[in-house]
Design an enzyme around this catalytic site. Structure first.
Site, short mmCIF file in Angstrom:
data_model
loop_
_atom_site.label_atom_id
_atom_site.label_comp_id
_atom_site.label_asym_id
_atom_site.label_seq_id
_atom_site.Cartn_x
_atom_site.Cartn_y
_atom_site.Cartn_z
N THR A 131 120.42 1.74 26.83
CA THR A 131 119.41 2.45 27.61
C THR A 131 119.80 3.89 27.90
O THR A 131 121.00 4.20 28.00
CB THR A 131 119.16 1.72 28.95
N TYR A 169 122.32 -1.03 37.16
CA TYR A 169 121.72 -1.39 35.87
C TYR A 169 122.29 -0.52 34.75
O TYR A 169 122.79 -1.03 33.74
CB TYR A 169 120.20 -1.25 35.92
N HIS A 181 106.68 -0.19 34.92
CA HIS A 181 106.55 0.92 33.98
C HIS A 181 105.22 1.64 34.16
O HIS A 181 104.18 1.03 34.44
CB HIS A 181 106.68 0.41 32.54
N LEU A 182 105.25 2.95 33.98
CA LEU A 182 104.12 3.78 34.35
C LEU A 182 102.84 3.45 33.59
O LEU A 182 101.78 3.26 34.20
CB LEU A 182 104.47 5.27 34.15
N ARG A 185 108.95 12.48 30.91
CA ARG A 185 109.67 11.43 30.22
C ARG A 185 109.30 11.41 28.73
O ARG A 185 108.22 11.83 28.33
CB ARG A 185 109.37 10.06 30.83
N ARG A 245 111.37 9.45 44.43
CA ARG A 245 112.28 8.31 44.45
C ARG A 245 113.69 8.80 44.17
O ARG A 245 113.89 9.65 43.28
CB ARG A 245 111.87 7.28 43.39
#
Length: 324
Positions: A115, A139, A185-186, A217, A277
């Protein structure tokens, strides 16, 4: 030449799409998934299915397998902050058991689902594989720990391994798409607004140093991602651990995504502003030069509207299957 592959986590989003691509390429596929976050209906027709845990992979793995494609992991960043032990136990401990099972069964080829979260706050844009890794969540740290384990396994025991560091995966492929519960997820969240399942989409911060103030992103179509996995299996070299970023090299802001969903679906998407966030970088965009050079990978579905359209078609099919 056809092969026999074990796909761990193959009932999940990315794993199921990769399993489908493997089947279409003429390979024999066994999916291993404990269904803690995956869905039985996500396993592609034609694949064998084992409901089980990766810690018990030795029960089923034997030398007839040509490779393992490993997707089985918990992946909620926020949850990992409050339950880090869950992520160390499953993502790291489970992979340690899987590597041991592969060693004992003499299965010497691995493609790992890593990731972009391994990089944390980016030092450079676009991000390359040589940039510092400094994950900001358990994570991301758990995935980086697995990457380190794989490097050691390759050097010590001759494993042929490729880690693929995804950026934002989106879209759908046939009957395989996002069905996370809860969804984080968006694009699928915005599509839920279009479906009337959510009143509005929250925009977390509009004061970032980006053209419209919202986070940017790198979105990659899940089918392009799947194709990279098949190329990675073929490119894996004994004793080496190759790490490749997977992304389009283009960034789209939160507001650009929302506006694209409006155009594709024809639905108004109300927005609600919310505070930033913690740990959200302003821009995350990948350099995929290594994947192009080492794997021969060239993503062909870079259009955001096309990615959203595929996700929207999948979401509507699911809604119809639920009888709504």
């Amino acid at each position: 030449m056809s092969g026999k592959y074990l796909v761990t986590g193959g009932a999940g989003y990315v794993g199921s799409v990769v399993a489908q691509h493997l089947l279409e390429a003429g390979h024999e596929v066994t999916v291993l998934d404990n269904l803690s976050t995956g869905f039985r209906e996500g396993v592609p027709a034609g694949a064998s299915f084992i409901e089980g845990d990766i810690r018990d992979a030795a029960k089923w793995l034997d030398s007839t397998y040509d490779a393992v494609l490993h997707f089985a992991a918990f992946s909620q960043v926020g949850e990992s902050v409050v339950k880090p032990e869950k992520y160390w136990d499953n993502n790291v401990g489970g992979t340690m058991a899987l590597l041991a099972a592969m060693r004992d069964a003499d299965v010497r080829r691995l493609v790992f689902s890593s990731t972009a979260a391994t990089y944390g706050e980016p030092v450079n844009t676009p991000i390359t594989e040589t940039d510092p890794t400094a994950p900001t969540s358990p994570y991301g740290a758990s995935k980086l720990a697995v990457d380190h384990m794989i490097t050691g396994e390759a050097a010590a025991h001759g494993l042929a391994a490729v880690s693929l560091r995804y950026f934002n995966v989106a879209g759908a492929y046939g009957d395989c798409g996002e069905r996370h519960d809860p969804e984080s997820h968006l694009i699928p969240l915005v599509l839920q607004v279009a479906q009337g399942r959510r009143e509005a989409i929250s925009v977390f911060g509009d004061d970032y140093p980006t053209p419209d103030g919202t986070c940017v992103r790198d979105y990659i179509h899940v089918a392009d991602l799947a194709e990279a996995h098949l190329l990675a299996v073929a490119a894996a070299t004994p004793g080496e651990h190759l790490i490749c970023n997977l992304g389009n090299g283009n960034g789209f802001s939160v507001r650009e995504v929302i506006e694209t969903v409006r155009r594709v679906t024809g639905h108004p998407i109300p927005e609600v502003m919310a505070p930033r966030r913690g740990g959200d970088p302003a821009v995350l965009v990948a350099s995929a030069a290594t994947a192009r050079e080492k794997l021969g990978w060239n993503p062909s579905r870079a259009d955001l509207a096309g990615i959203v359209a595929d996700a929207w078609a999948f979401a509507r099919r699911r809604e119809e299957s639920r009888g709504n």
